[in-house]
Design a protein around this motif. Structure first.
Motif, PDB file in Angstrom:
ATOM      1  N   LYS A 350       7.543   1.432  -3.011  1.00 56.27           N
ATOM      2  CA  LYS A 350       7.672   0.067  -2.635  1.00 56.27           C
ATOM      3  C   LYS A 350       5.399   0.006  -3.037  1.00 56.27           C
ATOM      4  N   GLN A 351       4.974   0.878  -2.481  1.00 50.29           N
ATOM      5  CA  GLN A 351       3.861   0.618  -1.989  1.00 50.29           C
ATOM      6  C   GLN A 351       3.571   0.913  -3.310  1.00 50.29           C
ATOM      7  N   ALA A 352       4.025   1.754  -4.242  1.00 50.60           N
ATOM      8  CA  ALA A 352       2.739   1.989  -5.554  1.00 50.60           C
ATOM      9  C   ALA A 352       3.469   1.156  -6.616  1.00 50.60           C
ATOM     10  N   ASN A 353       4.502   0.597  -6.833  1.00 54.53           N
ATOM     11  CA  ASN A 353       5.079  -0.384  -7.533  1.00 54.53           C
ATOM     12  C   ASN A 353       4.112  -2.178  -7.037  1.00 54.53           C
ATOM     13  N   ALA A 354       3.276  -1.531  -5.593  1.00 54.88           N
ATOM     14  CA  ALA A 354       2.451  -3.394  -5.239  1.00 54.88           C
ATOM     15  C   ALA A 354       1.155  -2.351  -5.528  1.00 54.88           C
ATOM     16  N   ASN A 355       1.120  -1.752  -5.877  1.00 55.65           N
ATOM     17  CA  ASN A 355      -0.553  -1.330  -5.733  1.00 55.65           C
ATOM     18  C   ASN A 355      -0.628  -1.968  -7.388  1.00 55.65           C
ATOM     19  N   LEU A 356       0.144  -1.124  -8.201  1.00 59.38           N
ATOM     20  CA  LEU A 356       0.603  -1.490 -10.030  1.00 59.38           C
ATOM     21  C   LEU A 356       0.231  -2.441 -10.348  1.00 59.38           C
ATOM     22  N   ASN A 357       1.208  -3.343  -9.694  1.00 58.87           N
ATOM     23  CA  ASN A 357       0.828  -5.160 -10.105  1.00 58.87           C
ATOM     24  C   ASN A 357      -0.067  -5.660  -9.075  1.00 58.87           C
ATOM     25  N   ARG A 358      -0.879  -5.116  -7.914  1.00 61.99           N
ATOM     26  CA  ARG A 358      -2.342  -5.441  -8.030  1.00 61.99           C
ATOM     27  C   ARG A 358      -3.071  -5.106  -9.093  1.00 61.99           C
ATOM     28  N   LEU A 359      -2.953  -3.768  -9.827  1.00 62.04           N
ATOM     29  CA  LEU A 359      -4.323  -3.164 -10.892  1.00 62.04           C
ATOM     30  C   LEU A 359      -4.309  -4.431 -12.182  1.00 62.04           C
ATOM     31  N   LEU A 360      -3.155  -4.514 -11.652  1.00 63.01           N
ATOM     32  CA  LEU A 360      -2.598  -4.992 -14.084  1.00 63.01           C
ATOM     33  C   LEU A 360      -2.907  -6.676 -13.723  1.00 63.01           C
ATOM     34  N   GLU A 361      -3.198  -6.986 -12.500  1.00 63.40           N
ATOM     35  CA  GLU A 361      -3.385  -8.659 -12.062  1.00 63.40           C
ATOM     36  C   GLU A 361      -5.217  -8.890 -12.097  1.00 63.40           C
TER      37      GLU A 361
END
Length: 362
Positions: A350-361
């Motif tokens: 879940k933390q990896a998903n959140a970080n990936l979404n943050r990077l894509l933004e």
């Protein structure tokens, strides 16, 4: 012509421009979602496609056995499947001159660990670089630094062993062909597209010399496209077997929805095909034992959640479920393993998903 009394002019390696160390792509790649610096030390980035391919499937022991039997392959061919695309890889071994004898090496477990450690070092400020004009993605380091990183993760290697692995990665060629219903992708390159050393002394006498490695083009493409995921690098490097490390990375890439109540199914045949790590076993029984051992280690390390099942009227805690697929004569032809995520792995996913979404933004 060059005078016999004067040596030829030394070819000087030009290190990357300083801007390559502070560009957006590097800044994003070195960004992790964590609360403390000590947590950041445990993290690195997984490259889903690259890490799921059977890249390091020939052990030194198996290679030595094949040489003695006269069966050492001139070309290693492996088939895989990724997101519906059929992938074929052809690997040519590195030819290394040692004591007047040329020996061929396929990249194996040692080289896998070296690459993983270098990708970790590339997440440190002023070590990883990205040049958009080429493009190229690489890391600068010293052998002393790389030895220290490997030792800290439980994989101590000598100076000579590390230099040999670097040369194997720089000289081994991998050809990748991917087919789906719409497109065909072809790529051929060495595992490391470049390996250079900058030193005032002979490289064997200067463990602090700066070395430069440029990673495979697929890793460079993943960096540019932000096609990577943060993961528990420290835990992955702690595993006892190469198959356990591969399964861990496979789950990181594929089980991105890990959560309470979720499950992940994988077949023995899939593990054999996509990892390439079961080819040295003489029969399915021994290979399946090796798979069970690796999955059990994942449960022991807090990645998989054991399940309480009733077997013959008794409650048993098992690390995973397995359903055998039998052939006409009752022999096991395949096995379906059902895996459940432990809370630790689910939280990290879940933390990896959140970080990936943050990077894509960004």
């Amino acid at each position: 012509m060059t005078s016999p009394d004067k040596p030829e002019k030394e070819i000087k390696f030009e290190p990357p421009d300083q801007n390559a160390y502070i560009c957006k792509q590097i800044d994003l790649f070195q960004t992790f979602l964590c609360n403390r610096d000590e947590q950041r030390e445990k993290l690195s980035n997984a490259i889903p496609l690259w890490d799921c391919l059977p890249l390091y499937s020939v052990s030194r022991q198996w290679a030595h056995k094949m040489r003695k039997e006269g069966n050492f392959p001139q070309l290693l061919i492996r088939d895989s499947l990724y997101k519906g695309s059929k992938i074929r890889i052809e690997i040519q071994p590195a030819r290394i001159l040692e004591n007047g004898v040329v020996t061929e090496y396929y990249p194996g477990a040692n080289e896998e660990l070296i690459e993983a450690a270098l990708r970790k070092i590339a997440t440190i400020q002023n070590h990883g670089y990205y040049d958009e004009s080429t493009p190229r993605y690489g890391v600068n380091f010293s052998i002393y630094q790389l030895r220290k990183e490997l030792k800290n993760r439980g994989h101590a290697r000598s100076y000579q062993e590390i230099v040999l692995s670097l040369r194997i990665l720089a000289r081994s060629s991998i050809e990748i062909t991917a087919n789906n219903n719409k497109t065909k992708i072809y790529d051929v390159s060495n595992y490391f597209s470049r390996l250079s050393s900058v030193s005032r002394f002979d490289i064997e006498e200067d463990p602090h010399a700066r070395w430069y490695v440029e990673f495979h083009p697929l890793i460079t493409k993943a960096l540019k496209a932000i096609d990577y995921r943060q993961f528990n690098y420290e835990l992955m490097m702690s595993h006892d077997t190469q198959l356990t490390r591969w399964l861990h990375k496979y789950l990181i890439a594929k089980f991105t929805y890990a959560g309470r109540g979720q499950k992940f199914e994988i077949r023995y045949s899939t593990i054999k095909r996509d990892s390439g790590l079961l080819e040295s076993f003489g029969n399915h029984r021994k290979a399946m034992q090796y798979v069970r051992k690796a999955l059990t280690e994942l449960a022991d390390k807090g990645i998989l959640e054991p399940k309480l099942l009733s077997i013959d009227g008794q409650e048993n805690l098992i690390p995973f479920e397995e359903a055998k697929i039998l052939g006409e004569r009752g022999q096991t032809e395949d096995v379906i393993y059902t895996l459940y995520p432990a809370g630790k792995f689910s939280s990290e996913s879940k933390q990896a998903n959140a970080n990936l979404n943050r990077l894509l933004e960004k």
